[in-house]
Design an enzyme around this catalytic site. Structure first.
Site, PDB file in Angstrom:
ATOM      1  N   ARG A 132      33.930  15.513  51.801  1.00 51.42           N
ATOM      2  CA  ARG A 132      33.931  14.612  50.982  1.00 51.42           C
ATOM      3  C   ARG A 132      33.381  14.681  49.456  1.00 51.42           C
ATOM      4  O   ARG A 132      33.615  14.326  48.529  1.00 51.42           O
ATOM      5  CB  ARG A 132      33.213  13.368  51.597  1.00 51.42           C
ATOM      6  CG  ARG A 132      33.885  12.745  52.607  1.00 51.42           C
ATOM      7  CD  ARG A 132      33.147  11.740  53.600  1.00 51.42           C
ATOM      8  NE  ARG A 132      33.734  11.296  54.795  1.00 51.42           N
ATOM      9  CZ  ARG A 132      33.423  11.671  56.047  1.00 51.42           C
ATOM     10  NH1 ARG A 132      32.797  12.557  56.403  1.00 51.42           N
ATOM     11  NH2 ARG A 132      34.305  11.174  57.020  1.00 51.42           N
ATOM     12  N   ASP A 155      31.272   5.252  60.900  1.00 48.62           N
ATOM     13  CA  ASP A 155      30.850   6.278  61.777  1.00 48.62           C
ATOM     14  C   ASP A 155      30.102   5.556  62.876  1.00 48.62           C
ATOM     15  O   ASP A 155      30.047   6.252  63.883  1.00 48.62           O
ATOM     16  CB  ASP A 155      29.718   7.282  60.976  1.00 48.62           C
ATOM     17  CG  ASP A 155      30.444   7.616  59.486  1.00 48.62           C
ATOM     18  OD1 ASP A 155      30.836   6.678  58.767  1.00 48.62           O
ATOM     19  OD2 ASP A 155      30.385   8.947  59.300  1.00 48.62           O
ATOM     20  N   ARG A 186      32.376   4.679  65.187  1.00 49.47           N
ATOM     21  CA  ARG A 186      32.909   5.964  66.091  1.00 49.47           C
ATOM     22  C   ARG A 186      31.939   6.467  67.040  1.00 49.47           C
ATOM     23  O   ARG A 186      32.202   6.779  68.170  1.00 49.47           O
ATOM     24  CB  ARG A 186      33.116   7.303  65.022  1.00 49.47           C
ATOM     25  CG  ARG A 186      34.221   6.843  63.914  1.00 49.47           C
ATOM     26  CD  ARG A 186      34.622   7.755  62.940  1.00 49.47           C
ATOM     27  NE  ARG A 186      35.800   7.772  62.258  1.00 49.47           N
ATOM     28  CZ  ARG A 186      36.074   8.149  61.191  1.00 49.47           C
ATOM     29  NH1 ARG A 186      35.122   8.401  60.115  1.00 49.47           N
ATOM     30  NH2 ARG A 186      37.236   7.730  60.500  1.00 49.47           N
ATOM     31  N   HIS A 218      27.407   9.447  54.402  1.00 45.06           N
ATOM     32  CA  HIS A 218      28.798   9.447  55.013  1.00 45.06           C
ATOM     33  C   HIS A 218      29.156  10.766  54.860  1.00 45.06           C
ATOM     34  O   HIS A 218      30.028  10.963  53.868  1.00 45.06           O
ATOM     35  CB  HIS A 218      29.343   8.002  54.297  1.00 45.06           C
ATOM     36  CG  HIS A 218      30.879   8.387  54.949  1.00 45.06           C
ATOM     37  ND1 HIS A 218      31.309   8.176  56.159  1.00 45.06           N
ATOM     38  CD2 HIS A 218      31.907   8.200  54.286  1.00 45.06           C
ATOM     39  CE1 HIS A 218      32.639   8.092  56.270  1.00 45.06           C
ATOM     40  NE2 HIS A 218      32.939   8.168  54.983  1.00 45.06           N
TER      41      HIS A 218
HETATM   42  P1  NAD Z   1      45.243   7.239  48.556  1.00 47.34           P
HETATM   43  O1  NAD Z   1      45.698   8.488  47.595  1.00 47.34           O
HETATM   44  O2  NAD Z   1      46.346   6.511  49.444  1.00 47.34           O
HETATM   45  O3  NAD Z   1      45.094   5.854  47.452  1.00 47.34           O
HETATM   46  C1  NAD Z   1      44.359   6.087  46.421  1.00 47.34           C
HETATM   47  C2  NAD Z   1      44.868   4.919  45.288  1.00 47.34           C
HETATM   48  O4  NAD Z   1      44.117   4.946  44.160  1.00 47.34           O
HETATM   49  C3  NAD Z   1      46.226   5.224  44.955  1.00 47.34           C
HETATM   50  O5  NAD Z   1      47.395   4.362  45.019  1.00 47.34           O
HETATM   51  C4  NAD Z   1      45.998   5.714  43.290  1.00 47.34           C
HETATM   52  O6  NAD Z   1      47.141   5.373  42.391  1.00 47.34           O
HETATM   53  C5  NAD Z   1      44.750   4.695  42.961  1.00 47.34           C
HETATM   54  N1  NAD Z   1      44.057   5.109  41.785  1.00 47.34           N
HETATM   55  C6  NAD Z   1      43.519   6.261  41.368  1.00 47.34           C
HETATM   56  N2  NAD Z   1      42.925   6.171  40.234  1.00 47.34           N
HETATM   57  C7  NAD Z   1      42.922   4.757  39.842  1.00 47.34           C
HETATM   58  C8  NAD Z   1      42.381   4.063  38.787  1.00 47.34           C
HETATM   59  N3  NAD Z   1      41.628   4.777  37.893  1.00 47.34           N
HETATM   60  N4  NAD Z   1      42.626   2.878  38.790  1.00 47.34           N
HETATM   61  C9  NAD Z   1      43.277   2.102  39.722  1.00 47.34           C
HETATM   62  N5  NAD Z   1      43.932   2.602  40.945  1.00 47.34           N
HETATM   63  C10 NAD Z   1      43.610   4.262  40.909  1.00 47.34           C
HETATM   64  O7  NAD Z   1      44.015   7.493  49.053  1.00 47.34           O
HETATM   65  P2  NAD Z   1      43.341   6.731  50.118  1.00 47.34           P
HETATM   66  O8  NAD Z   1      43.477   7.470  51.647  1.00 47.34           O
HETATM   67  O9  NAD Z   1      43.686   5.441  50.213  1.00 47.34           O
HETATM   68  O10 NAD Z   1      41.786   6.930  49.943  1.00 47.34           O
HETATM   69  C11 NAD Z   1      40.920   6.339  48.914  1.00 47.34           C
HETATM   70  C12 NAD Z   1      39.616   6.837  48.760  1.00 47.34           C
HETATM   71  O11 NAD Z   1      38.973   6.362  49.832  1.00 47.34           O
HETATM   72  C13 NAD Z   1      39.374   8.358  48.742  1.00 47.34           C
HETATM   73  O12 NAD Z   1      38.397   8.710  48.281  1.00 47.34           O
HETATM   74  C14 NAD Z   1      38.987   8.482  50.335  1.00 47.34           C
HETATM   75  O13 NAD Z   1      38.333   9.759  50.515  1.00 47.34           O
HETATM   76  C15 NAD Z   1      38.294   7.373  50.493  1.00 47.34           C
HETATM   77  N6  NAD Z   1      37.789   7.107  51.914  1.00 47.34           N
HETATM   78  C16 NAD Z   1      36.815   6.467  52.259  1.00 47.34           C
HETATM   79  C17 NAD Z   1      36.463   6.358  53.599  1.00 47.34           C
HETATM   80  C18 NAD Z   1      35.073   5.704  53.907  1.00 47.34           C
HETATM   81  O14 NAD Z   1      34.780   5.815  54.954  1.00 47.34           O
HETATM   82  N7  NAD Z   1      34.206   5.484  52.875  1.00 47.34           N
HETATM   83  C19 NAD Z   1      37.560   6.390  54.607  1.00 47.34           C
HETATM   84  C20 NAD Z   1      38.741   6.500  53.984  1.00 47.34           C
HETATM   85  C21 NAD Z   1      39.185   7.019  52.889  1.00 47.34           C
END
Ligand code: NAD
Length: 317
Positions: free
Chosen positions: A89, A149, A152, A176
């Site tokens: 991450r 987490d 989980r 995280h």
């Molecule tokens: P993804 O690629 O499916 O979706 C990300 C979206 O963000 C895309 O549609 C993209 O077009 C959009 N985007 C990018 N820059 C942008 C901006 N400036 N303005 C508006 N939209 C924008 O990715 P995902 O799988 O949905 O993951 C998104 C984020 O969430 C990642 O950083 C991932 O690591 C994180 N995540 C966090 C957790 C958690 O527990 N906190 C869990 C899963 C994923």
């Protein structure tokens, strides 16, 4: 004017769209606004979700603008890049920090004064950046943290103890990410310390459960490329606690100000969550080993944040 029943989601990818779906199934908000840098993605997801809402709960869903988002009670941020197999991450920090700064600035320019719920990784450091950029009180800038987490962890304990997860009071705390720890010494099941309830468990059993939690996301990403359902359920649960002013205890990521002997760092510890955001940070009793693990986790986050700040300074000079 803020609409108290509106949630906006910025970043309508796997996490954002699944969050919206979870919110609809739970009937948490009356209005859901989706935004993405690719308007078509937000529009397509919004149309699909409108039809799901027609079968679930009375929610108006649309693909909107920053003006719409700025009038929300909660803005969920799920925009940015996600981990590819083999990436941690923290590897995402430099790419996502810029994305988060831009989004917060656009909300701020439009007078947003609701609650930010950050999910983009690395969620702890990006929550801190969002708080700094927003000018909001830290109680209003929350990271989804390790609600996921902890789910989980409880799921892993549940399979071993044959007790359903909601009856197990045990928390993951810290980053995280890879340095998170479990607060085993204060975990209880029906008032019984976990260390007594989990009969004959050896240290290796506890280590195995913690490793399962730490490896969960990379293992899922290796198989399906991303994670979505559990983070979406976590976000929907946090939003529910806020909009319904539940005062629920959840391990969300927040700014510590002396608690656990730590300052100026966002990380997850159990907090009381209600309509104002973080209402209280709870200091769970930790043994020496856990306390030093939490401090080591905070150190990882502080170092990564400092490196980012230094590299941004170097670029701008
Ligand atoms: P993804 O690629 O499916 O979706 C990300 C979206 O963000 C895309 O549609 C993209 O077009 C959009 N985007 C990018 N820059 C942008 C901006 N400036 N303005 C508006 N939209 C924008 O990715 P995902 O799988 O949905 O993951 C998104 C984020 O969430 C990642 O950083 C991932 O690591 C994180 N995540 C966090 C957790 C958690 O527990 N906190 C869990 C899963 C994923």
């Amino acid at each position: 004017m803020r609409n108290h029943n509106r949630i906006s989601i910025i970043g309508a990818g796997h996490v954002g769209a699944t969050c919206a779906y979870a919110l609809i199934l739970k009937g948490v908000a009356r209005e859901l606004v989706l935004l993405d840098q690719h308007k078509n993605i937000a529009m397509g997801e919004a149309m699909d979700l409108q039809h799901a809402a027609a079968l679930s709960s009375p929610v108006e869903v649309w693909s909107g603008t920053y003006e719409d988002a700025a009038r929300s009670q909660i803005v969920i941020i799920s925009a940015g890049v996600s981990s590819k197999p083999g990436e941690s991450r923290l590897d995402l920090l430099y790419r996502n920090a810029q994305v988060i700064r831009e989004i917060i600035l656009r909300l701020k320019e439009r007078g947003f004064d609701g609650i930010v719920l950050m999910t983009t990784n690395p969620v702890d450091i990006l929550s801190k950046i969002a708080w700094e950029e927003s000018g909001l009180s830290s109680i209003k800038v929350i990271g989804s943290g390790i609600v996921l987490d902890t789910a989980r962890l409880r799921s892993g304990l549940s399979r071993r103890l044959k007790v359903e997860p909601r009856s197990i009071h045990s928390y993951i705390i810290g980053e995280h990410g890879d340095s998170e720890i479990a607060s085993w010494s204060s975990s209880i099941v029906a008032g019984v310390p976990l260390t007594s309830f989990y009969e004959n468990a050896k240290e290796s059993d506890y280590n195995e459960i913690l490793q399962e939690v730490r490896r969960a996301a990379p293992n899922i990403i290796k198989c399906k490329g991303y994670t979505s359902y559990a983070i979406a359920s976590s976000c929907a649960r946090i939003c529910e606690a806020i909009l319904r002013d539940e005062h629920t205890v959840m391990p969300v990521s927040t700014l510590l100000d002396g608690q656990y002997g730590l300052k100026d760092v966002y990380l997850s510890v159990p907090c009381v969550v209600g309509q104002n955001g973080i209402e209280k940070i709870i200091e769970v009793p930790l043994d020496e080993h856990e306390r030093s693990g939490l401090h080591a986790s905070a150190e990882v986050l502080k170092n990564a944040y400092e490196k980012l700040v230094q590299s941004e300074k170097a670029v701008s000079t």
